[in-house]
Design a protein around this motif. Sequence first.
Motif, PDB file in Angstrom:
ATOM      1  N   GLU A   1      -8.067   2.555  -3.688  1.00 15.72           N
ATOM      2  CA  GLU A   1      -9.039   3.625  -3.897  1.00 15.72           C
ATOM      3  C   GLU A   1      -8.343   4.945  -4.209  1.00 15.72           C
ATOM      4  OE1 GLU A   1     -11.637   3.674  -0.550  1.00 15.72           O
ATOM      5  OE2 GLU A   1     -12.288   1.600  -0.857  1.00 15.72           O
ATOM      6  N   GLN A   2      -7.168   5.150  -3.613  1.00 14.61           N
ATOM      7  CA  GLN A   2      -6.408   6.369  -3.913  1.00 14.61           C
ATOM      8  C   GLN A   2      -5.901   6.349  -5.352  1.00 14.61           C
ATOM      9  OE1 GLN A   2      -6.056   9.122  -1.909  1.00 14.61           O
ATOM     10  NE2 GLN A   2      -5.219  10.007  -3.786  1.00 14.61           N
TER      11      GLN A   2
ATOM     12  N   ALA B   1     -15.171   4.831  -6.589  1.00 16.44           N
ATOM     13  CA  ALA B   1     -14.028   5.743  -6.487  1.00 16.44           C
ATOM     14  C   ALA B   1     -14.092   6.879  -7.501  1.00 16.44           C
ATOM     15  CB  ALA B   1     -12.726   4.972  -6.653  1.00 16.44           C
TER      16      ALA B   1
ATOM     17  N   SER C   1      -8.812   7.247  -7.454  1.00  9.40           N
ATOM     18  CA  SER C   1      -9.125   8.659  -7.282  1.00  9.40           C
ATOM     19  C   SER C   1      -8.124   9.551  -8.011  1.00  9.40           C
ATOM     20  CB  SER C   1      -9.150   8.995  -5.784  1.00  9.40           C
ATOM     21  OG  SER C   1      -9.389  10.369  -5.574  1.00  9.40           O
TER      22      SER C   1
ATOM     23  N   PRO D   1     -15.908  -0.957  -4.908  1.00 11.81           N
ATOM     24  CA  PRO D   1     -15.030   0.167  -4.557  1.00 11.81           C
ATOM     25  C   PRO D   1     -14.456   0.867  -5.784  1.00 11.81           C
ATOM     26  CG  PRO D   1     -14.538  -1.723  -3.179  1.00 11.81           C
ATOM     27  CD  PRO D   1     -15.486  -2.207  -4.229  1.00 11.81           C
TER      28      PRO D   1
ATOM     29  N   GLU E   1      -4.191  -3.152   0.016  1.00  9.94           N
ATOM     30  CA  GLU E   1      -5.140  -2.583   0.969  1.00  9.94           C
ATOM     31  C   GLU E   1      -6.106  -1.656   0.233  1.00  9.94           C
ATOM     32  OE1 GLU E   1      -2.052  -3.039   1.451  1.00  9.94           O
ATOM     33  OE2 GLU E   1      -1.606  -3.715   3.483  1.00  9.94           O
ATOM     34  N   SER E   2      -7.373  -1.720   0.618  1.00  4.81           N
ATOM     35  CA  SER E   2      -8.414  -1.008  -0.135  1.00  4.81           C
ATOM     36  C   SER E   2      -8.176   0.488  -0.189  1.00  4.81           C
ATOM     37  CB  SER E   2      -9.782  -1.306   0.484  1.00  4.81           C
ATOM     38  OG  SER E   2      -9.822  -0.914   1.851  1.00  4.81           O
ATOM     39  N   TYR E   3      -7.669   1.087   0.909  1.00  4.91           N
ATOM     40  CA  TYR E   3      -7.501   2.537   0.910  1.00  4.91           C
ATOM     41  C   TYR E   3      -6.467   2.977  -0.122  1.00  4.91           C
ATOM     42  CZ  TYR E   3      -3.136   2.018   3.577  1.00  4.91           C
ATOM     43  OH  TYR E   3      -1.858   1.682   3.976  1.00  4.91           O
ATOM     44  N   ALA E   4      -5.451   2.130  -0.363  1.00  6.44           N
ATOM     45  CA  ALA E   4      -4.420   2.486  -1.332  1.00  6.44           C
ATOM     46  C   ALA E   4      -4.936   2.368  -2.760  1.00  6.44           C
ATOM     47  CB  ALA E   4      -3.194   1.596  -1.136  1.00  6.44           C
TER      48      ALA E   4
ATOM     49  N   ALA F   1       0.826  -1.205   0.000  1.00 10.77           N
ATOM     50  CA  ALA F   1       0.000   0.000   0.000  1.00 10.77           C
ATOM     51  C   ALA F   1       0.861   1.256   0.000  1.00 10.77           C
ATOM     52  CB  ALA F   1      -0.922  -0.006   1.226  1.00 10.77           C
TER      53      ALA F   1
END
Length: 394
Positions: A258-259, A291, A262, A287, A253-256, A229
Motif C-alpha cells: 500500500e505504501q 490506495a 501511495s 487495496p 505484507e499489505s502495508y508495504a 516489506a
Amino acid sequence: MAPNSDCKLPPELWLTIFRLATQPDDGQLTATYEPFEGCFDMVSETVLRTRRSLVQVCRTWRTLATAFLYEDVRVRPDVEDALKKFLGSDQLSSEGKPSMPGRWVRRLELPYTLTDHSSSGADAIQILSSCPFLQTLVRPYLPEVRGQFPEPQLGFSTGIVPLSSLTRLDWWHCHTVAGSGGINSLVDVLHSTPHLQYLTLGGEFHTAQELDALDLPVLTTLRLRRVSATFLLRICGWVLPSLAHIILDFPSESYAIEQVWSTFGRQLSTVEFGRNVAFLMNDWITPFLRAGASSVKTFNYCIFFTVLSQLAVEVEALVECVGIHAFPCKMSPNNVWAHLDRHFWWLAGPSLPALQHVVLYGNWSEIMKDPRFPRLRRRLEDKGCNIKFASEGG
C-alpha cells in the motif's frame, strides 16, 4: 541444406529472415514494458536450436548468423575461460571486417557461482568488459547458493565495469555474496547503469543504508518478485521520476505494498499482477484501488490466479483498460464459471466507471465456446466497453 545457388538473396534479406526466426517470444531483449511478459525465463529451446542450426548450414550462413548465436549468452563454469577468450578475440563480421564477438552480446546471464566468495570474479568482469553493447544483465536465482557462505566478509572483493549500455537488469539478490561488492552488489550495479529503464528485483535483501539514496532517472518499469516489506519501504525512498509501470509478481505484507501504491500511484500508468497463486489467497485488487493510484489507466492480471473480495468493492478507479490473461491455474476455484462471473460483474460494475477496453490475453477459445460466455460479454458491451484479443492490436 545449403541455399540454392539459383536463388541467391542479398545479405540484408537473409539477415531479416534470421532475425524473425531467432527472435524470442517474450521480449527479454527489450527494456520496454510488455503485458504478461515472462521473467527470469530462459530463451526458448526452439530459438536456441534455430540459432545453432543456422550457423551450421554453410559458410555464408555462419558468417551472417553468428551474431544472432551470441546475442544471448549464459555464462557457465565449464565454458567461462573459453568464452572470455572468444568474446575478446577478433572475428570477421557479416561485412567481412574484423569484429570482437563481445559486440554481438545483448543479453548476459551471470550466475553467482562465478562471482562467489571462492573467486575474485575477474573472468566474469572481463567477460562483461568485452560486451560494450550489452542491454540486459541477468543475475538468476540459484538454489545451491543459498546459505553456502555463512561469513561473506571473508570473501574476495568483486570488481565491476561501467554498464552504460545496459537498459534492463533482472536481479535475484543473494545476500551471502552481496558483501563482496562490485558486480555482486545491487547498489554498485545500479550506480553503474545510468540508462537503466527496466529493473526486476527479487531475493533476500538485508537492510542497507545506501539503498535509501538511489536515483534512477530514466527507469520506467519496476518488476517486484518476492521481496521483503522492509525492502519495499526502502524502494519508496528512491527517486524514480520516470517510473510508469509496476509489475507485482508476488505480494508482500499489505502495508508495504500500500505504501508503494501511495508513493508512486500518481505517476503510474500501468499496474500488473503476476501469475502467482498468492493472489488467490487474499484480495489484492481492492487495496490497490483504495490506495489512490489515481493516474493508473491500465490494470493487467491473470484472472484464474486472482481472487476478488466477497464484499462489494466500494471504491472507484479511473482505470480505462483492463487486460486479463486466461493462463490456467491448478488451484483455481472448483466452480470456474462462478469465478469468471464475479470478475466480469466487477469489470462491468460501478468500481470501474472509466473502463473503455477489456483486452483478452492467452487462450480464451474454450471459454468462448461455452454458451455461458455471451452473457458475460454482453455485460461489458452494455457498459460500452470494447472487448478485443491482444493479438488484434490497435
